[in-house]
Design an enzyme around this catalytic site. Structure first.
Site, PDB file in Angstrom:
ATOM      1  N   ASN A   9       0.737  -1.127  -0.097  1.00  0.00           N
ATOM      2  CA  ASN A   9      -0.054  -0.101   0.015  1.00  0.00           C
ATOM      3  C   ASN A   9       0.935   1.109   0.045  1.00  0.00           C
ATOM      4  O   ASN A   9       1.542   1.608   0.879  1.00  0.00           O
ATOM      5  CB  ASN A   9      -1.027  -0.006   1.260  1.00  0.00           C
ATOM      6  CG  ASN A   9      -1.819   1.041   1.400  1.00  0.00           C
ATOM      7  OD1 ASN A   9      -1.292   2.374   0.966  1.00  0.00           O
ATOM      8  ND2 ASN A   9      -2.901   1.005   2.148  1.00  0.00           N
ATOM      9  N   ASP A  68      -1.489  -3.992  11.270  1.00  0.00           N
ATOM     10  CA  ASP A  68      -2.888  -4.314  11.155  1.00  0.00           C
ATOM     11  C   ASP A  68      -3.690  -3.278  11.735  1.00  0.00           C
ATOM     12  O   ASP A  68      -3.314  -2.898  12.753  1.00  0.00           O
ATOM     13  CB  ASP A  68      -3.310  -5.600  11.157  1.00  0.00           C
ATOM     14  CG  ASP A  68      -4.666  -6.083  10.893  1.00  0.00           C
ATOM     15  OD1 ASP A  68      -4.537  -6.004   9.341  1.00  0.00           O
ATOM     16  OD2 ASP A  68      -5.627  -6.763  11.323  1.00  0.00           O
ATOM     17  N   THR A  69      -4.326  -2.706  11.116  1.00  0.00           N
ATOM     18  CA  THR A  69      -5.299  -1.632  11.545  1.00  0.00           C
ATOM     19  C   THR A  69      -6.715  -1.909  11.335  1.00  0.00           C
ATOM     20  O   THR A  69      -7.349  -2.444  10.548  1.00  0.00           O
ATOM     21  CB  THR A  69      -4.906  -0.250  10.703  1.00  0.00           C
ATOM     22  OG1 THR A  69      -3.586  -0.016  10.940  1.00  0.00           O
ATOM     23  CG2 THR A  69      -5.848   0.932  11.336  1.00  0.00           C
ATOM     24  N   LYS A 171      -1.313  14.372   9.767  1.00  0.00           N
ATOM     25  CA  LYS A 171      -2.200  13.178  10.024  1.00  0.00           C
ATOM     26  C   LYS A 171      -1.080  12.382  10.770  1.00  0.00           C
ATOM     27  O   LYS A 171      -1.310  11.783  11.922  1.00  0.00           O
ATOM     28  CB  LYS A 171      -2.631  12.381   8.809  1.00  0.00           C
ATOM     29  CG  LYS A 171      -3.213  11.216   9.061  1.00  0.00           C
ATOM     30  CD  LYS A 171      -3.809  10.381   7.764  1.00  0.00           C
ATOM     31  CE  LYS A 171      -4.061   8.902   8.366  1.00  0.00           C
ATOM     32  NZ  LYS A 171      -4.392   8.002   7.154  1.00  0.00           N
ATOM     33  N   HIS A 176      -2.710   7.030  14.523  1.00  0.00           N
ATOM     34  CA  HIS A 176      -2.728   5.653  15.091  1.00  0.00           C
ATOM     35  C   HIS A 176      -1.353   4.965  14.652  1.00  0.00           C
ATOM     36  O   HIS A 176      -0.603   4.509  15.289  1.00  0.00           O
ATOM     37  CB  HIS A 176      -3.929   4.578  14.702  1.00  0.00           C
ATOM     38  CG  HIS A 176      -4.238   4.920  13.154  1.00  0.00           C
ATOM     39  ND1 HIS A 176      -4.760   6.123  12.794  1.00  0.00           N
ATOM     40  CD2 HIS A 176      -4.398   4.215  12.195  1.00  0.00           C
ATOM     41  CE1 HIS A 176      -5.090   6.004  11.597  1.00  0.00           C
ATOM     42  NE2 HIS A 176      -4.807   4.680  11.141  1.00  0.00           N
ATOM     43  N   ARG A 177      -1.282   5.061  13.275  1.00  0.00           N
ATOM     44  CA  ARG A 177      -0.002   4.429  12.657  1.00  0.00           C
ATOM     45  C   ARG A 177       1.057   5.262  13.019  1.00  0.00           C
ATOM     46  O   ARG A 177       2.195   4.604  13.415  1.00  0.00           O
ATOM     47  CB  ARG A 177      -0.370   4.464  10.959  1.00  0.00           C
ATOM     48  CG  ARG A 177       0.874   3.356  10.308  1.00  0.00           C
ATOM     49  CD  ARG A 177       0.460   3.227   8.926  1.00  0.00           C
ATOM     50  NE  ARG A 177      -0.811   2.633   8.500  1.00  0.00           N
ATOM     51  CZ  ARG A 177      -1.890   3.113   8.496  1.00  0.00           C
ATOM     52  NH1 ARG A 177      -1.806   4.478   7.900  1.00  0.00           N
ATOM     53  NH2 ARG A 177      -3.033   2.422   8.186  1.00  0.00           N
TER      54      ARG A 177
END
Ligand code: IMP
Length: 190
Positions: A9, A68-69, A171, A176-177
């Site tokens: 990705n 993994d999200t 962002k 989170h990432r």
């Protein structure tokens, strides 16, 4: 340090590259010859991150990490969660996922949600896991065109715009990432 990131990705790759900074050479799945989709058969984010990192380690023997999200919506008892990619369809249809989420939350007052990322790192054959969380709310309509996935619907806590209305730097600083990758860097450097 050379390390395989178990993703193809492009969005994720550039987000993670930006947070990792210099000193890390990130290698993608394609670059190590893994072209098939890695099965995500776990029932939790931790399991899936772990399945993916082990898959890469077993095939390459290289240090690697996988993430993994999931988007966890309070009023939906944590859904879509581990099924975030395939919420509306079998594929990664972001538009359909967002439509379904809006539909499920029609008339629902509690819009609280959080993104959670789990990263599984395998270094020298040993696995360690870290996570990153960002709390927020689900908007009533999509706004913005940056980012990907549920970004046009997610308003992080303390902000008045969605992730899709922010620059990549904004962002990454609170996501989170971004937070999971910062935790990853801390354990790598420890
Ligand atoms: P993955 O496990 O990182 O592939 O994420 C699963 C799904 O969660 C993706 O297909 C997206 O729909 C969603 N997702 C993951 N990260 C983000 C993000 O940073 N913003 C918006 N949606 C995301």
């Amino acid at each position: 340090m050379k390390i395989v990131f178990a993703t193809n990705n492009a969005h994720k790759l550039s987000e993670v590259r930006a947070v990792l900074g210099e000193g890390f050479e990130l290698v993608t799945l394609k670059e190590v010859g893994i072209t098939e989709d890695i099965p995500e058969t776990g029932s939790t984010l931790d399991e899936n991150a772990s399945i993916k990192s082990h898959y890469v380690y077993e095939r390459t023997g290289l240090d690697c990490f996988a993430d993994d999200t999931g988007l966890e919506v309070e009023a939906l008892n944590g859904a879509p969660g581990v099924r975030s990619a395939r919420y509306a369809t079998d594929g990664h249809d972001f538009a359909a996922n967002n439509r379904k989420l809006l539909h499920e939350l029609e008339g629902v007052e509690n819009r609280k949600a959080r993104f959670r990322t789990v990263i599984s790192l395998i270094r020298g054959g040993v696995e360690q896991r870290v996570e990153g969380i960002v709390n927020g709310t689900i908007a009533t309509e999509e706004s913005g065109c940056e980012g990907f996935g549920y970004d046009p619907l997610f308003i992080p806590e303390g902000k008045s715009v969605t992730f899709a209305e922010m620059s990549a730097e904004e962002k990454n600083a609170i996501s989170h990432r971004g937070r999971a990758v910062e935790a990853l860097v801390r354990i790598i450097k420890a």
